[in-house]
Design a protein around this motif. Structure first.
Motif, short mmCIF file in Angstrom:
data_model
loop_
_atom_site.label_atom_id
_atom_site.label_comp_id
_atom_site.label_asym_id
_atom_site.label_seq_id
_atom_site.Cartn_x
_atom_site.Cartn_y
_atom_site.Cartn_z
N THR A 78 68.57 24.26 34.68
CA THR A 78 68.28 23.75 33.33
C THR A 78 69.43 22.90 32.79
OG1 THR A 78 69.16 25.75 32.28
CG2 THR A 78 66.81 25.72 32.82
N GLN A 79 70.61 22.99 33.43
CA GLN A 79 71.76 22.19 32.99
C GLN A 79 71.78 20.81 33.64
OE1 GLN A 79 73.56 23.65 30.60
NE2 GLN A 79 72.26 25.45 30.87
N THR A 80 70.90 20.59 34.59
CA THR A 80 70.88 19.33 35.34
C THR A 80 69.68 18.46 34.99
OG1 THR A 80 72.09 20.32 37.19
CG2 THR A 80 70.80 18.34 37.67
N VAL A 81 68.49 19.07 35.02
CA VAL A 81 67.26 18.29 34.79
C VAL A 81 67.23 17.78 33.35
CG1 VAL A 81 64.74 18.41 34.70
CG2 VAL A 81 65.99 19.57 36.55
N GLY A 82 66.97 16.48 33.20
CA GLY A 82 66.88 15.87 31.89
C GLY A 82 68.18 15.35 31.33
N THR A 83 69.27 15.54 32.07
CA THR A 83 70.58 15.04 31.63
C THR A 83 70.84 13.66 32.22
OG1 THR A 83 71.77 15.96 33.52
CG2 THR A 83 71.42 17.42 31.63
N SER A 84 71.95 13.05 31.82
CA SER A 84 72.33 11.78 32.42
C SER A 84 72.60 11.94 33.91
CB SER A 84 73.55 11.19 31.70
OG SER A 84 74.64 12.08 31.77
N TRP A 85 73.14 13.09 34.31
CA TRP A 85 73.37 13.34 35.74
C TRP A 85 72.06 13.42 36.50
CZ3 TRP A 85 75.96 12.50 39.76
CH2 TRP A 85 75.84 13.27 40.92
N TRP A 86 71.02 13.94 35.87
CA TRP A 86 69.71 14.00 36.51
C TRP A 86 69.25 12.61 36.94
CZ3 TRP A 86 66.54 16.70 39.19
CH2 TRP A 86 65.16 16.48 39.20
N ASN A 87 69.53 11.61 36.13
CA ASN A 87 69.15 10.25 36.50
C ASN A 87 69.81 9.83 37.81
OD1 ASN A 87 67.65 10.04 34.13
ND2 ASN A 87 69.40 9.24 32.97
N SER A 88 71.04 10.26 38.02
CA SER A 88 71.74 9.97 39.28
C SER A 88 71.28 10.91 40.39
CB SER A 88 73.25 10.11 39.08
OG SER A 88 73.74 9.16 38.16
N TYR A 89 71.17 12.19 40.08
CA TYR A 89 70.80 13.22 41.06
C TYR A 89 69.47 12.91 41.73
CZ TYR A 89 70.15 18.03 42.86
OH TYR A 89 69.97 19.14 43.65
N ARG A 90 68.57 12.34 40.96
CA ARG A 90 67.26 12.01 41.52
C ARG A 90 67.38 11.06 42.72
NH1 ARG A 90 63.13 9.88 37.27
NH2 ARG A 90 62.03 9.57 39.26
N GLY A 91 68.50 10.38 42.85
CA GLY A 91 68.69 9.52 44.01
C GLY A 91 68.62 10.29 45.32
N ALA A 92 69.08 11.55 45.31
CA ALA A 92 69.03 12.37 46.52
C ALA A 92 67.60 12.75 46.86
CB ALA A 92 69.88 13.63 46.33
N ILE A 93 66.78 12.98 45.84
CA ILE A 93 65.37 13.30 46.06
C ILE A 93 64.62 12.06 46.54
CG2 ILE A 93 63.26 14.15 44.96
CD1 ILE A 93 65.10 15.47 42.83
N ASP A 94 64.83 10.97 45.83
CA ASP A 94 64.06 9.75 46.12
C ASP A 94 64.46 9.12 47.44
OD1 ASP A 94 62.90 10.24 43.68
OD2 ASP A 94 64.14 8.79 42.60
N ALA A 95 65.73 9.25 47.82
CA ALA A 95 66.15 8.74 49.13
C ALA A 95 65.47 9.51 50.24
CB ALA A 95 67.67 8.83 49.27
N ALA A 96 65.30 10.83 50.03
CA ALA A 96 64.64 11.65 51.04
C ALA A 96 63.17 11.28 51.19
CB ALA A 96 64.80 13.13 50.67
N THR A 97 62.45 11.22 50.08
CA THR A 97 61.02 10.95 50.18
C THR A 97 60.74 9.52 50.65
OG1 THR A 97 60.88 10.36 47.82
CG2 THR A 97 60.45 12.66 48.43
N ALA A 98 61.64 8.59 50.32
CA ALA A 98 61.45 7.20 50.75
C ALA A 98 61.48 7.07 52.26
CB ALA A 98 62.52 6.31 50.12
N ARG A 99 62.18 7.98 52.93
CA ARG A 99 62.26 7.93 54.39
C ARG A 99 61.27 8.89 55.04
NH1 ARG A 99 67.93 8.27 55.48
NH2 ARG A 99 67.50 8.67 57.68
N GLY A 100 60.42 9.52 54.22
CA GLY A 100 59.40 10.42 54.75
C GLY A 100 59.81 11.86 54.85
#
Length: 325
Positions: A78-100
């Motif tokens: 709850t300290q990560t999701v919705g914060t400014s860091w979450w905007n950056s952190y999502r890069g780890a999620i999106d990089a993973a799904t972009a490669r399948g």
């Protein structure tokens, strides 16, 4: 929140397809994911932009993929999701799904002192609403309502998990992993609760949970804890020392860690079960080493030019064996 009464059935939930499509690694915070702050995974920096996180993640995923990895389990809180860091952190999620890659997003409660319970249900639900709104339509993203809910009785945890499914109805059941009772190490009660029909299950199994056992005893114990749900289970955490030269190819070894890892991977292979090894990177540093001795990889490089080196090739090969490779 409104609780739903327990409904149990006499037998197991009907079997589904095996789960060995999950060949994964946990990417964790160095020091572990139980924190009252934001989750900054090992190799990342709090000042990283989304683009920098994506670049770093892709460098690491390249080396994981060379081992056969196609899934990454990432923590949220709850300290990560919705914060400014979450905007950056999502890069780890999106990089993973972009490669399948598939991504399992698991909630860690706010600090180990919370005792395995959700400390703020409203914040928890708000967090999950944001996550499921963002990723609910992405078929590569899976949701794990809580990691190791050990602060609840079996009945309490099953009510909490069933309420999550009702509240977050946009989360497709086949992409939800309900943790077993305790430290997610027993699936029998959740498996026999009809409210979780159609979901997957998250199973954890470590040698340090239990007294030393023979290889055959480990096999029997793991199978017992899985109940009738191996076909719906993903071993989202299992791990063993990779930094002390153990030979995981030695079937006659008397070392408890070797017997353990050989047993859990045998059960995975026999049942077509997938798993996410703990950890690829991160975790609790062992002694003064500066890293978790269970970590599969050592990290090198700087900036976005990062690389991973396998610590123990016999351990790597045994994990691949468990994945069915």
């Amino acid at each position: 929140m409104t609780m739903i009464p327990v409904v149990a059935v006499g037998g197991a939930t009907p079997a589904r397809a095996a789960t060995n499509q999950f060949r994964g690694m946990n990417w964790a915070v160095l020091g572990d994911n139980f924190t009252t702050g934001t989750l900054v995974l090992q190799g990342l920096s709090p000042s990283d932009s989304n683009a920098t996180v994506r670049a770093k993640a892709n460098a690491l995923y390249d080396d994981m993929a060379a081992m056969g990895v196609n899934t990454v389990r990432l923590p949220i809180n709850t300290q990560t999701v919705g914060t400014s860091w979450w905007n950056s952190y999502r890069g780890a999620i999106d990089a993973a799904t972009a490669r399948g890659f598939k991504v399992i997003l698991g909630y860690w409660e706010d600090g180990a002192a919370s005792g395995g319970r959700i400390t703020n249900l409203a914040a928890w639900n708000t967090m999950w609403s944001k996550v499921t709104y963002t990723y609910g339509s992405n078929t590569l993203v899976y949701f794990e309502p809580m990691n190791e809910p050990h602060g609840y009785s079996s009945a309490e945890w099953r009510d909490v998990a069933a309420d999550w499914l009702s509240y977050h109805y946009s989360a497709v059941r086949s992409r939800v992993l309900i943790g077993g009772t305790g430290y997610s190490q027993d699936l029998r009660d959740v498996c026999n609760d009809s409210r979780f029909s159609g979901t997957l299950f998250s199973f954890h199994y470590y040698a340090f949970f239990y007294s030393a056992m023979t290889y055959d005893a480990f096999l029997s114990h793991i199978r017992t804890r899985l109940g009738n749900c191996a076909s719906r289970a993903v071993v989202t955490e299992f791990g063993s020392p990779m930094a002390n030269g153990l030979d995981y190819a030695d079937a006659s070894s008397t070392d408890n860690f070797v017997r353990y890892l050989r047993a859990v991977t045998q059960v995975m292979r026999d049942n077509g079960m997938g798993g996410t090894y703990w950890p690829a990177l991160g975790g609790k540093p062992t002694g003064s080493s500066g890293y978790d001795w269970y970590s599969m990889f050592s990290l090198s490089g700087s900036g976005t030019d990062l690389g991973l080196t396998v610590r123990n090739t016999s351990g790597r090969d045994r994990v691949r064996y468990g994945w069915g490779l």
